[in-house]
Write an enzyme that holds these catalytic residues in place. Structure first.
Site, short mmCIF file in Angstrom:
data_model
loop_
_atom_site.label_atom_id
_atom_site.label_comp_id
_atom_site.label_asym_id
_atom_site.label_seq_id
_atom_site.Cartn_x
_atom_site.Cartn_y
_atom_site.Cartn_z
N GLY A 216 -6.10 -1.49 3.25
CA GLY A 216 -7.32 -0.72 3.50
C GLY A 216 -7.10 0.78 3.50
CG LEU A 242 -9.49 -3.90 0.18
CD1 LEU A 242 -9.91 -3.05 -1.00
CD2 LEU A 242 -10.07 -3.38 1.47
CG ASP A 243 -5.72 -2.89 -0.50
OD1 ASP A 243 -5.96 -2.40 -1.62
OD2 ASP A 243 -6.02 -2.33 0.55
N GLY A 244 -5.30 -7.53 -2.09
CA GLY A 244 -4.70 -8.84 -1.95
C GLY A 244 -4.23 -9.47 -3.26
#
Lengths: 299, 299, 299, 299
Positions: A216, A242-244
């Site tokens: 994040g 997200l960011d995964g």
């Protein structure tokens, strides 16, 4: 099943005219290497490099990347691909063949930070990035002059909460059929699922932390607050989480209590541009396979 | 305010008889270095090494570590400490003075994995770890022979859900007044708040991940699942928050898709023992200050 | 003895108007830190940061770097320097005081490779290099446009065996009184002893190997031939001995049998620019002392 | 031509009974991979892992390592090897096949420093070193008790200038037919050409510097004198040229002006044991090929 949408259509490099790269994933069983290499040999191809990986000898997946030379590749590739379905059907392969002479076309998405952009422009200019930078897309107009001085088209697509849908429509229109890879080079807007769907495993983001730590926003502030002794950056394919998405490359650098948040940002910029450039290099050289949210990186 | 409970009582090294180390934290203001160094000079001390850090020149905290030689230290230290209150009161200092000749006494807590224990025993035997290993405490009896072969007492304190309170009582009794630092060298039991309270900032744990990624159990499995390209280890002081205490040292090593969970564990063992040994070395050389859940490490 | 010639005369940064940095070397004896810090305190200065190093407590050399704030520094510095001779004479100090507000003026010498130049220009533009790039001097005209686009004067001074002496005369004239540091950013000509004499410990070169391995020409070819598994770069002060001056910074990167000489050059470019930029950063922040062909680097 | 002398005769691991590793070097030409993989497929083998390297697609050398499973390997290997000559003759291959179940037998040669020895003993005990430590040979008797506590035979062979020839005769007798790899784990005697000849590319030495810097004696003193900012260690095969054999692995660690020679030695010990252990691991897993004084390391 032949993977369809990848083959770039532009950026021909005559010196590599006869070089191709083949990526295959399939369930492991005996005879795969023999069948593929025998097939290539019969076609007259010479294997230059091959890398393979078996997740688990008993019932796991098998991945291979083969770089080969074939005289008169341009003309003979369609037949070769057609003929290869014999082999691929037998082993239930997902596969693609890329011509090394066709440079992948990249759209760089940027916001206000220029360090990743500059690194890529410089590597590209130095001949270290074997790709075409087709366009730069930004939600700000700040870097127009810089980018245009490299002879690269610059598209300013402002994004506000109200215009987000329209902005994305524009971005899709700009890139449709003209771009093989989207690079989020510190682009500070969230990409929608619809856009991601159009570029599956073909959007690379640089996240400014050692994921999965500090997912994040404001990762350097988070890192400072936690008092870590190494900071890092992560290049990954973008998925809906997200960011995964699948991690391509990561690196870190040592810091100490002396560094404040601004120092971390400065040190981090260096890691970010290095890590992102490596990830892109591997992608455009067809060294990456994705399986179950992880990458197999033949580097 | 002089920090009381730290001074180790054993392990005298005559060769360092006149060497002392002073650690000070206080609100920053002009004249601190002058006052402290003037004081030491008047006492006849020679400053060998000093490291300082100011968080923020305007109104931040100030930290300093001074290593000095003073002839006949043993005899003169009590007076010096008494006299120093003049200086420390003026600047509202927290401070301690450690005699380098008094080796810190360590209790190593272990379970079934021996790599961290072995590394520390070897560094200790090689003279690289300037401390005394006073005892090894384990919830298993497996490593008794090994430990006793080094001439170190081994205490087997089994821990089950039912006997946890009693086990801890035993551990406290074993260590009371005999131990300056507790090292959890892959000790797989949770330490209670009561135990932690008895050793504030004097329990070091090695966590087998690059914190704050992969807090809690099975970090290598977590790392494998996430597909990270670097794995790490973190040495930290133990506080009540699980894996949340001040980080002392971290390091990482590169891995690839080829490594399975067992490979990660094997590679990780190497990082763990290296990182833990460094953290302990810094602690016993009085190089660490803790402030607001972060460490200032003068290394 | 106050070291004279260093103080840069240009590039004033108002925000740091009251910040100064003091570098001192002298034979170690008790009371140095006390005397210096007491002196600064009496002058009304606040010590922000100090680093010291004693080569050997018994009869070795002592080095210290002190960063301090003093209100109205500009006006009071001359008096402070005069008064300080009391202290410096007592301890036989070599010393200098630098005003942080005076940015050091750099002349970049380049030939045909642009990666080090570009890195420095970007870091400078990003505000990460706290110095003034006063000019670029090159034996080729290739990079004029690039350099001038940054608003930096470009001097083309061709060098041939016949014109070498004349070229150097020109270089000395261009830099005389206008330059505090000469950086050889992949400048492929040998610098004469006469030029070196004019800039003692103020010429930094980047050598493209991990010195002292692969002194002299074609280090990447040498590294390839020897089959090393890491390649490196070294930033050092230039002395009369080729590649033999005091080492400031070094770094390495892993390579394998797969890399040919061109790959090593490509990878090496990345190490070179990183290492050179770090060395320059430390120099312009007055973090480097030279003693007996080695550097003390307070970083 | 089949390389003869390598196949170890002892240390059978039943769990890997059917796993083999094949190493091949030959001039590159089309069809090698096809021929080998087709051959293995026809024999019923399943390729688990393969790594290859082509020095230069036009007229260079080709190297491949193949790991395969073949049911009932023990019984079928002789026939397979005989049959393979068809393939190997066609491509002028140098080749060997190793059974993974036959652990290589190592003789560790040591003098007075124990860190490399201890590291290897621990890794072996932890199951991380897939080999048999058949004996320890030393010119001192110091480590007998330690070694024998691991159940490993210890041979004290004193070496003086007068008894050197006799000592070597003893060493050859001890190792003849019983040892597949000789490891010089900080053995401080020069090995004679005659001994080297008996173990071609099967003697691994750890040199305590980043070769080719600091060849010969006292490398840490040399490193200290030169003021390097990184120190390293190098594992290499032993050839007649002192410290000049094919490099297998290297690593480095950062040091500063603060470290004196003893500190460098302490830090270096850590690098040495790590680097040596990696090199041995790769050798015993048949990951190393030597060509023209360089190693191809499939790791």
């Amino acid at each position: 099943m032949k993977d369809q949408p990848y083959q770039p259509q532009a950026g021909i490099r005559p010196e590599n005219a006869d070089r191709a790269r083949m990526l295959i994933s399939c369930p492991d069983k005996p005879g795969i290497v023999a069948a593929v290499s025998q097939f290539l040999y019969e076609q007259g191809a010479n294997i230059i490099q091959s890398d393979q990986y078996t997740m688990d000898p008993e019932g796991g997946m098998f991945f291979i990347r083969i770089e080969f030379d074939l005289q008169d590749l341009e003309r003979r590739l369609p037949t070769l691909q057609e003929d290869f379905t014999r082999v691929s059907d037998r082993f239930s392969m997902r596969w693609s063949i890329f011509r090394a002479s066709r440079r992948k076309r990249i759209a760089l998405f940027v916001s206000k930070e220029d360090h990743c952009l500059l690194e890529l422009l410089w590597q590209w200019q130095a001949g270290d990035l074997d790709a075409e930078i087709s366009m730069v897309v930004s939600n700000h107009d700040d870097m127009r002059q810089l980018v245009e001085s490299f002879g690269i088209p610059y598209h300013h697509v402002p994004v506000t909460p109200d215009t987000k849908a329209e902005a994305e429509r524009q971005q899709l229109e700009l890139t449709a059929g003209k771009v093989d890879l989207v690079v989020l080079a510190r682009y500070m807007q969230i990409i929608s699922p619809k856009f991601i769907e159009r570029f599956p495993n073909r959007i690379i983001n640089i996240h400014h932390s050692f994921l999965p730590a500090f997912v994040g926003g404001k990762p350097y502030q988070q890192a400072y607050n936690r008092g870590v002794k190494l900071i890092g950056a992560t290049a990954h394919y973008v998925t809906e989480e997200l960011d995964g998405g699948p991690i391509i490359e990561q690196d870190v650098q040592r810091v100490s209590h002396r560094e404040n948040v601004n120092d971390l940002k400065r040190i981090g910029r260096h890691i970010e541009r290095t890590v992102l450039a490596r990830a892109i290099k591997w992608h455009v050289e067809d060294r990456l396979l994705v399986y179950q949210n992880k990458t197999v990186a033949f580097v």
